[in-house]
Enzyme design. Sequence first.
Site, PDB file in Angstrom:
ATOM      1  CB  SER A   9      -0.885  -0.002   1.252  1.00  0.00           C
ATOM      2  OG  SER A   9      -1.418   1.278   1.504  1.00  0.00           O
ATOM      3  CE1 TYR A  15      -3.240   0.078   4.889  1.00  0.00           C
ATOM      4  CE2 TYR A  15      -3.945  -2.170   5.271  1.00  0.00           C
ATOM      5  CZ  TYR A  15      -3.578  -1.156   4.410  1.00  0.00           C
ATOM      6  OH  TYR A  15      -3.530  -1.394   3.063  1.00  0.00           O
ATOM      7  CE  LYS A  65      -1.523  -4.423   3.382  1.00  0.00           C
ATOM      8  NZ  LYS A  65      -1.727  -5.770   2.793  1.00  0.00           N
TER       9      LYS A  65
HETATM   10  C1  WQD Z   1      -9.301   9.692   0.973  1.00  0.00           C
HETATM   11  C2  WQD Z   1      -9.482  11.183   1.236  1.00  0.00           C
HETATM   12  C3  WQD Z   1      -9.969  11.725   3.529  1.00  0.00           C
HETATM   13  C4  WQD Z   1     -13.971  10.017   3.755  1.00  0.00           C
HETATM   14  C5  WQD Z   1      -6.892   4.466   2.726  1.00  0.00           C
HETATM   15  C6  WQD Z   1      -5.735   3.667   3.207  1.00  0.00           C
HETATM   16  C7  WQD Z   1      -4.893   3.220   2.056  1.00  0.00           C
HETATM   17  C8  WQD Z   1      -5.746   2.521   1.053  1.00  0.00           C
HETATM   18  C9  WQD Z   1      -6.888   3.407   0.606  1.00  0.00           C
HETATM   19  C10 WQD Z   1      -5.592   0.159   1.396  1.00  0.00           C
HETATM   20  C11 WQD Z   1      -8.818  11.624   2.538  1.00  0.00           C
HETATM   21  C12 WQD Z   1     -11.116  12.121   2.594  1.00  0.00           C
HETATM   22  C13 WQD Z   1     -12.726  10.382   3.276  1.00  0.00           C
HETATM   23  C14 WQD Z   1     -14.921  11.018   4.086  1.00  0.00           C
HETATM   24  C15 WQD Z   1     -13.345  12.704   3.432  1.00  0.00           C
HETATM   25  N1  WQD Z   1      -6.249   1.313   1.579  1.00  0.00           N
HETATM   26  N2  WQD Z   1     -12.432  11.717   3.123  1.00  0.00           N
HETATM   27  N3  WQD Z   1     -14.572  12.327   3.906  1.00  0.00           N
HETATM   28  O1  WQD Z   1      -7.250   7.257   3.915  1.00  0.00           O
HETATM   29  O2  WQD Z   1      -6.401   7.995   1.597  1.00  0.00           O
HETATM   30  O3  WQD Z   1      -6.379   5.632   2.171  1.00  0.00           O
HETATM   31  O4  WQD Z   1      -7.631   3.757   1.774  1.00  0.00           O
HETATM   32  O5  WQD Z   1      -4.598  -0.039   0.811  1.00  0.00           O
HETATM   33  O6  WQD Z   1      -3.916   2.338   2.571  1.00  0.00           O
HETATM   34  O7  WQD Z   1      -4.945   4.487   4.038  1.00  0.00           O
HETATM   35  O8  WQD Z   1      -8.558   6.741   1.807  1.00  0.00           O
HETATM   36  O9  WQD Z   1     -10.839   7.124   1.017  1.00  0.00           O
HETATM   37  O10 WQD Z   1     -10.418   7.062   3.526  1.00  0.00           O
HETATM   38  O11 WQD Z   1      -9.651   9.021   2.192  1.00  0.00           O
HETATM   39  O12 WQD Z   1     -13.056  13.909   3.275  1.00  0.00           O
HETATM   40  O13 WQD Z   1     -16.073  10.745   4.540  1.00  0.00           O
HETATM   41  O14 WQD Z   1     -10.872  11.446   1.394  1.00  0.00           O
HETATM   42  O15 WQD Z   1      -9.768  12.720   4.503  1.00  0.00           O
HETATM   43  O16 WQD Z   1      -8.294  12.922   2.352  1.00  0.00           O
HETATM   44  P1  WQD Z   1      -7.109   7.025   2.456  1.00  0.00           P
HETATM   45  P2  WQD Z   1      -9.948   7.436   2.165  1.00  0.00           P
END
Ligand code: WQD
Length: 343
Positions: free
Chosen positions: A126, A151, A155
């Site tokens: 990841s 998490y 990885k």
């Molecule tokens: C993306 C952006 C949030 C929800 C995670 C894991 C990564 C991978 C993908 C496995 C961020 C913003 C989100 C919401 C928001 N997983 N957001 N409101 O955290 O980048 O990555 O998932 O491999 O390892 O870390 O993904 O989709 O949660 O967030 O504003 O209700 O969307 O703050 O900036 P993230 P995400």
Amino acid sequence: MQKVLVTGGCGYIGAHTIVDLINNGFDVVNVDNNMRSTTKLLDGVEQITGKKVRNYKVDLCNLEDTHAVFHENRDIVGVIHFAALKSVGESVNEPLLYFQNNITSLVNVLKCVKEFNIPNFVFSSSCSVYGNSAALPVVEETPLGEAQSPYARTKQMGEQIIEDFSRVNPTQSILLRYFNPVGAHPSALIGELPLGKPDNLVPVITQVAIGKLPKLTVFGTHYDTRDGSCIRDYIHVTDIANAHTKALQYLLEKRNGTNCEVFNLGTGMGVTVLEAINAFEKISGMKLNYELGEPRPGDVIAIYANNTKAREKLGWEPKSGIEDMMRTAWQWEVALRDRVLNN
Ligand code: WQD
């Protein structure tokens, strides 16, 4: 027909990868304890490919049961290891669950890979291994930062375990660092199936749009980015899936330079949260109900990939842009609702 063993193939990325493997002539068997999944997505795989994929409902943390699966499938040419817990937020609250599950299962699979002399191994890593990297876009040689969650640390540890294993075993390995996998298969027969309330942005967007959630909160809009919201490298799940097939073919054709290589799987395009929302509104013709809120602890401000190595060495080419990602994610959400209504 060459056979591949997939672990965690009842999950979102695993199921899409099984479709791509079958479409590229591979035979597939799957191992998944369905702790966080059901076999629904394998039903979708069968509808898409016409192939029924056998699932061994086995906990990879049980070495004896894992060994039995390998014993029954000694003709496999490779293993693609997806099985792991992957919720960043949950891992912060349950670190021991994450270390026990993600590390024990990996070590057990590697013990069997060693005992049965399986020649090729592909690992689901990841972009979170980079932490809050300052140097953007990140290349595979970018030094790994402090893991922002247990998490992410599992990885980082997983990659190191495989690197050490590779030094003293003949198995050829590849570590694939996914950026943000989103979207769904164009058939809308498989897609992301978050259990309970989703954490990730795109399923929250589609669930708000379909009326399953009341509104979306944008976590932070005063960051040092072009519109104040976080930047991510969203990549279509079918592009991620094809990269696994390409990685396995790369190993099978012995095109790899060393026996443990790392690849970034991103588009190379950074997209802000507000831009992602706009893309959804554009393809759906809907106005999304969202508010601007406080930053989410642990969020990386910006990360996106340099994907030159995967393009040049694996011959991999991401095909979908953010609008395709949003369109297929939305079509999947609508299909889920229609299936519930029609059943
Ligand atoms: C993306 C952006 C949030 C929800 C995670 C894991 C990564 C991978 C993908 C496995 C961020 C913003 C989100 C919401 C928001 N997983 N957001 N409101 O955290 O980048 O990555 O998932 O491999 O390892 O870390 O993904 O989709 O949660 O967030 O504003 O209700 O969307 O703050 O900036 P993230 P995400």
